[in-house]
Design an enzyme around this catalytic site. Sequence first.
Site, short mmCIF file in Angstrom:
data_model
loop_
_atom_site.label_atom_id
_atom_site.label_comp_id
_atom_site.label_asym_id
_atom_site.label_seq_id
_atom_site.Cartn_x
_atom_site.Cartn_y
_atom_site.Cartn_z
CE1 TYR A 137 82.56 20.88 26.78
CE2 TYR A 137 81.41 18.95 25.91
CZ TYR A 137 81.86 20.25 25.75
OH TYR A 137 81.60 20.92 24.58
CE LYS A 141 79.29 22.69 26.26
NZ LYS A 141 79.16 24.10 25.84
#
Length: 218
Positions: A137, A141
């Site tokens: 994740y 990002k």
Amino acid sequence: MDFNGAAVLVTGANRGLGRAFAQEFVKRGAKVYGGARNPASVVDEGVVPVQLDVTDDASVAAAAKELGDVSIVINNAGVLVAGEDVDSIKAEFEVNFFGLVRTTDAFAPILKANGGGALVNVLSILSWVGRPAWRGYAASKAAGWSLTRSTREALREQGTNVIGVHAGFIDTDMAAAQTGPKVSPEEVVSQVLQAIQNGDEEVLADDRTRAVKASLAS
Ligand SMILES: NC(=O)c1ccc[n+]([C@@H]2O[C@H](COP(=O)([O-])OP(=O)(O)OC[C@H]3O[C@@H](n4cnc5c(N)ncnc54)[C@H](OP(=O)(O)O)[C@@H]3O)[C@@H](O)[C@H]2O)c1
């Protein structure tokens, strides 16, 4: 920028932060398209449901064909997948990074045709902070942050303001298992709408995110 009468697309508008975006834009008089994998899950008054799966080229292309009046795109859809194996990380990149690439490429010409407008990418404090439990994740990002900078340069001439939004925990389903301090979706939305109006390029939504960004040079 005046939101009254502006056409806005919000991805992932059926719940969480995306729903708060959609509701606030309705309050401000905008015409709001609520993108969702399942359009029947978009139930708020004033929000026009649109089928939109950001991992699906055909779905993104169909939405772009239908929504030629959009002048603000909120790239909000995101996933945090349990598991840090290659397949889980690929699933996160499909939404959090390639989803941004798809919607950016499909809607940039529409934003241009409608005077430039704004494109907002919802990123994270994890664009900068490493966490082994969320390594995929976080990397997705960080990649989204890089893409945001490239997109900003690419769309500068057409007058599109490209905004990166970074936050720590936001009080939504995604952070339901977390016990740390959380910013409310409404507070994030309020800051983003102000940034669109100011022509700002970045939103740092809470104290921790502001402190982390300020410490990057050291
Ligand atoms: N919550 C936090 O702590 C936090 C912190 C920083 C940044 N963010 C970011 O904020 C954004 C919104 O997240 P949230 O907190 O509101 O999470 P959430 O409550 O889990 O909502 C995620 C939204 O993304 C949608 N979505 C997932 N995959 C999609 C796809 N393939 N195509 C279209 N929509 C898709 C979901 O739709 P379905 O209902 O169909 O799954 C849902 O509407 C995300 O980009 C997230 O990474 C969240």
